[in-house]
Design a protein around this motif. Structure first.
Motif, PDB file in Angstrom:
ATOM      1  N   ILE A  33       0.951  -1.166  -0.069  1.00  0.00           N
ATOM      2  CA  ILE A  33       0.050  -0.150   0.020  1.00  0.00           C
ATOM      3  C   ILE A  33       0.840   1.091  -0.132  1.00  0.00           C
ATOM      4  O   ILE A  33       0.753   2.105  -0.665  1.00  0.00           O
ATOM      5  CB  ILE A  33      -0.928  -0.121   1.067  1.00  0.00           C
ATOM      6  CG1 ILE A  33      -2.016  -1.182   1.264  1.00  0.00           C
ATOM      7  CG2 ILE A  33      -1.520   1.378   1.317  1.00  0.00           C
ATOM      8  CD1 ILE A  33      -2.945  -1.272   2.301  1.00  0.00           C
ATOM      9  N   LEU A  34       1.849   1.163   0.954  1.00  0.00           N
ATOM     10  CA  LEU A  34       2.814   2.189   0.773  1.00  0.00           C
ATOM     11  C   LEU A  34       3.522   2.793  -0.458  1.00  0.00           C
ATOM     12  O   LEU A  34       3.499   3.748  -0.875  1.00  0.00           O
ATOM     13  CB  LEU A  34       3.791   2.184   2.184  1.00  0.00           C
ATOM     14  CG  LEU A  34       3.089   2.148   3.462  1.00  0.00           C
ATOM     15  CD1 LEU A  34       4.344   1.926   4.365  1.00  0.00           C
ATOM     16  CD2 LEU A  34       2.643   3.454   3.932  1.00  0.00           C
ATOM     17  N   GLU A  35       4.078   1.683  -0.800  1.00  0.00           N
ATOM     18  CA  GLU A  35       4.880   1.855  -2.178  1.00  0.00           C
ATOM     19  C   GLU A  35       4.101   2.081  -3.265  1.00  0.00           C
ATOM     20  O   GLU A  35       4.554   2.727  -4.339  1.00  0.00           O
ATOM     21  CB  GLU A  35       5.802   0.624  -2.307  1.00  0.00           C
ATOM     22  CG  GLU A  35       6.959   0.692  -1.212  1.00  0.00           C
ATOM     23  CD  GLU A  35       7.880  -0.512  -1.037  1.00  0.00           C
ATOM     24  OE1 GLU A  35       7.561  -1.573  -1.880  1.00  0.00           O
ATOM     25  OE2 GLU A  35       8.193  -0.626   0.117  1.00  0.00           O
ATOM     26  N   THR A  36       2.702   1.575  -3.303  1.00  0.00           N
ATOM     27  CA  THR A  36       1.840   1.799  -4.310  1.00  0.00           C
ATOM     28  C   THR A  36       1.313   3.004  -4.519  1.00  0.00           C
ATOM     29  O   THR A  36       1.181   3.553  -5.460  1.00  0.00           O
ATOM     30  CB  THR A  36       1.024   0.634  -4.893  1.00  0.00           C
ATOM     31  OG1 THR A  36       1.586  -0.508  -4.605  1.00  0.00           O
ATOM     32  CG2 THR A  36       0.064   0.555  -6.096  1.00  0.00           C
ATOM     33  N   SER A  37       0.642   3.404  -3.428  1.00  0.00           N
ATOM     34  CA  SER A  37      -0.205   4.548  -3.702  1.00  0.00           C
ATOM     35  C   SER A  37       0.216   5.636  -2.574  1.00  0.00           C
ATOM     36  O   SER A  37      -0.331   6.648  -2.767  1.00  0.00           O
ATOM     37  CB  SER A  37      -1.591   4.183  -3.372  1.00  0.00           C
ATOM     38  OG  SER A  37      -1.933   3.728  -2.058  1.00  0.00           O
ATOM     39  N   VAL A  38       1.007   5.339  -1.539  1.00  0.00           N
ATOM     40  CA  VAL A  38       1.362   6.445  -0.741  1.00  0.00           C
ATOM     41  C   VAL A  38       2.369   7.184  -0.730  1.00  0.00           C
ATOM     42  O   VAL A  38       2.522   8.387  -1.220  1.00  0.00           O
ATOM     43  CB  VAL A  38       1.305   5.867   0.919  1.00  0.00           C
ATOM     44  CG1 VAL A  38       1.466   6.981   1.793  1.00  0.00           C
ATOM     45  CG2 VAL A  38      -0.010   5.208   1.194  1.00  0.00           C
ATOM     46  N   PHE A  39       3.536   6.619  -0.835  1.00  0.00           N
ATOM     47  CA  PHE A  39       4.835   7.193  -0.980  1.00  0.00           C
ATOM     48  C   PHE A  39       4.995   7.998  -2.215  1.00  0.00           C
ATOM     49  O   PHE A  39       5.722   9.081  -2.380  1.00  0.00           O
ATOM     50  CB  PHE A  39       6.144   6.354  -0.642  1.00  0.00           C
ATOM     51  CG  PHE A  39       6.123   5.613   0.682  1.00  0.00           C
ATOM     52  CD1 PHE A  39       6.022   6.727   1.722  1.00  0.00           C
ATOM     53  CD2 PHE A  39       7.040   4.504   0.998  1.00  0.00           C
ATOM     54  CE1 PHE A  39       5.881   5.991   3.197  1.00  0.00           C
ATOM     55  CE2 PHE A  39       7.061   3.980   2.195  1.00  0.00           C
ATOM     56  CZ  PHE A  39       6.247   4.993   3.356  1.00  0.00           C
ATOM     57  N   PRO A  40       4.723   7.159  -3.429  1.00  0.00           N
ATOM     58  CA  PRO A  40       4.849   8.178  -4.626  1.00  0.00           C
ATOM     59  C   PRO A  40       4.185   9.430  -4.759  1.00  0.00           C
ATOM     60  O   PRO A  40       4.266  10.251  -5.448  1.00  0.00           O
ATOM     61  CB  PRO A  40       4.298   7.101  -5.767  1.00  0.00           C
ATOM     62  CG  PRO A  40       4.302   5.970  -5.335  1.00  0.00           C
ATOM     63  CD  PRO A  40       3.883   6.178  -3.563  1.00  0.00           C
ATOM     64  N   ARG A  41       2.991   9.641  -3.798  1.00  0.00           N
ATOM     65  CA  ARG A  41       2.530  10.638  -3.875  1.00  0.00           C
ATOM     66  C   ARG A  41       2.483  11.514  -2.531  1.00  0.00           C
ATOM     67  O   ARG A  41       1.902  12.714  -2.299  1.00  0.00           O
ATOM     68  CB  ARG A  41       0.786  10.429  -3.834  1.00  0.00           C
ATOM     69  CG  ARG A  41       0.345  10.205  -5.295  1.00  0.00           C
ATOM     70  CD  ARG A  41      -0.813   9.391  -5.447  1.00  0.00           C
ATOM     71  NE  ARG A  41      -1.368   9.360  -6.633  1.00  0.00           N
ATOM     72  CZ  ARG A  41      -1.876  10.074  -7.422  1.00  0.00           C
ATOM     73  NH1 ARG A  41      -2.355  11.419  -7.120  1.00  0.00           N
ATOM     74  NH2 ARG A  41      -2.449  10.129  -8.816  1.00  0.00           N
ATOM     75  N   GLU A  42       3.141  11.205  -1.819  1.00  0.00           N
ATOM     76  CA  GLU A  42       3.327  12.056  -0.617  1.00  0.00           C
ATOM     77  C   GLU A  42       4.311  13.162  -0.614  1.00  0.00           C
ATOM     78  O   GLU A  42       5.264  13.425  -1.506  1.00  0.00           O
ATOM     79  CB  GLU A  42       4.354  11.132   0.542  1.00  0.00           C
ATOM     80  CG  GLU A  42       4.459  11.585   1.897  1.00  0.00           C
ATOM     81  CD  GLU A  42       5.392  10.839   2.759  1.00  0.00           C
ATOM     82  OE1 GLU A  42       6.157  10.198   2.170  1.00  0.00           O
ATOM     83  OE2 GLU A  42       5.004  10.648   3.720  1.00  0.00           O
ATOM     84  N   HIS A  43       3.541  14.259  -0.114  1.00  0.00           N
ATOM     85  CA  HIS A  43       4.154  15.561  -0.346  1.00  0.00           C
ATOM     86  C   HIS A  43       5.649  15.594   0.070  1.00  0.00           C
ATOM     87  O   HIS A  43       5.741  14.954   1.154  1.00  0.00           O
ATOM     88  CB  HIS A  43       3.210  16.647   0.547  1.00  0.00           C
ATOM     89  CG  HIS A  43       3.709  18.062   0.421  1.00  0.00           C
ATOM     90  ND1 HIS A  43       4.737  18.610   0.672  1.00  0.00           N
ATOM     91  CD2 HIS A  43       2.906  19.151  -0.349  1.00  0.00           C
ATOM     92  CE1 HIS A  43       4.717  19.894   0.517  1.00  0.00           C
ATOM     93  NE2 HIS A  43       3.676  20.379  -0.198  1.00  0.00           N
ATOM     94  N   GLU A  44       6.563  16.387  -0.454  1.00  0.00           N
ATOM     95  CA  GLU A  44       7.813  16.400  -0.043  1.00  0.00           C
ATOM     96  C   GLU A  44       8.160  16.880   1.549  1.00  0.00           C
ATOM     97  O   GLU A  44       8.957  16.127   2.217  1.00  0.00           O
ATOM     98  CB  GLU A  44       8.807  17.273  -1.019  1.00  0.00           C
ATOM     99  CG  GLU A  44       8.373  18.534  -1.090  1.00  0.00           C
ATOM    100  CD  GLU A  44       9.406  19.262  -1.959  1.00  0.00           C
ATOM    101  OE1 GLU A  44       9.432  20.481  -1.990  1.00  0.00           O
ATOM    102  OE2 GLU A  44      10.095  18.650  -2.885  1.00  0.00           O
ATOM    103  N   ALA A  45       7.388  17.661   1.906  1.00  0.00           N
ATOM    104  CA  ALA A  45       7.372  18.035   3.198  1.00  0.00           C
ATOM    105  C   ALA A  45       7.006  16.971   4.150  1.00  0.00           C
ATOM    106  O   ALA A  45       7.505  16.931   5.393  1.00  0.00           O
ATOM    107  CB  ALA A  45       6.488  19.453   3.532  1.00  0.00           C
TER     108      ALA A  45
END
Ligand code: SAM
Ligand code: CA
Length: 247
Positions: A33-45
């Protein structure tokens, strides 16, 4: 009966103790879940704050990245503008909120510990959203009591995130139900309390998990029968109960 496969999973992949940021069946699924949909879209801050927080000794307290994403989506879906957060720590959920709110959005943020908030503050400032935050150092309950005294605060909050001392959640609820607007949302965090809500009486639980468990159980029972709200308990992070005020 447990199979060899179950056994293997328990040893290697299953969340065995407090500290994991998900109640999912396996770490692999959570990572997916993290690698597919969370981390790629996480704001840099958000990423930077997550990394700053990871170095702090109490990092177990931080909101998980997937829950941060969920809060952000929820705030946007309900067009939240006036919000409150009880329990800030280094500010991961606070930053998620600040980024999700419109430019003139507001967050009344409370924590007994300002030092940890100040650890995250430079990142929040760099993201350009600190103007939305009104941080108050100290216990939340007296602040809520003050707010309640003024009629104009009643029904004025679109969203309230509660992520602090579990033994006070019911005290918070008594006050927050008046402060949130009808149609507004209160999110109570950690309502599955590391899965301990279903642990047998003799289960080996960490001291603080055991101590707060009864309060979490009591809260969950009370929310389930409260006619003033609709609820939805989600197994995101450590469990979050979304309460929508209906009267
Ligand atoms: N939401 C935070 C995040 O995303 O990182 C995590 C909050 S952490 C689980 C709980 C916080 O509640 C701690 O920072 C603690 O200092 C704070 N706290 C504990 N008792 C409190 C109280 N009575 N009033 C306000 N904050 C309190
Ligand atoms: Ca939490």
């Amino acid at each position: 009966m447990a199979t060899n496969e179950d056994q293997k999973q328990t040893e290697s992949g299953r969340h065995a103790e407090v500290g994991h940021k998900s109640l999912l069946q396996s770490d692999a699924l959570f990572q997916y879940i993290l690698e597919t949909s969370v981390f790629p879209r996480e704001h840099e801050a958000m990423k930077e704050l997550r990394e700053v927080t990871a170095k702090h000794p109490w990092n177990i307290m931080t909101t998980s990245a997937d829950e941060g994403q969920f809060l952000s989506m929820l705030l946007k879906l309900i067009n939240a503008k006036n919000t409150m957060e009880i329990g800030v720590y280094t500010g991961y959920s606070l930053l998620a909120t600040a980024l999700a709110l419109p430019e003139d959005g507001k967050i009344l943020a409370m924590d007994i510990n300002k030092e940890n908030y100040e650890l995250g503050l430079p990142v929040i400032k760099k993201a350009g959203v600190d103007h939305k935050i009104d941080f108050r150092e100290g216990p939340a309950l007296p602040v809520l009591d003050e707010l309640i005294k003024d009629e104009k605060n009643h029904g004025s909050y679109d969203f309230i995130f509660v992520d602090a001392d579990k033994d006070n959640y019911l005290n918070y609820h008594k006050r927050l139900i008046d402060l949130v607007k009808v149609g507004g949302v209160i999110g109570y965090d950690n309502t599955l309390w590391n899965g301990s809500v279903v642990a047998p009486p003799d289960a080996p639980l960490r001291k603080y998990v055991r101590y707060y468990r009864d309060f979490v159980l009591e809260l969950n029972k009370a929310l389930a029968v409260d006619p003033r709200i609709e609820i939805c308990m989600l197994p995101v992070g450590d469990g979050i109960t979304i309460c929508r005020r209906i009267k």
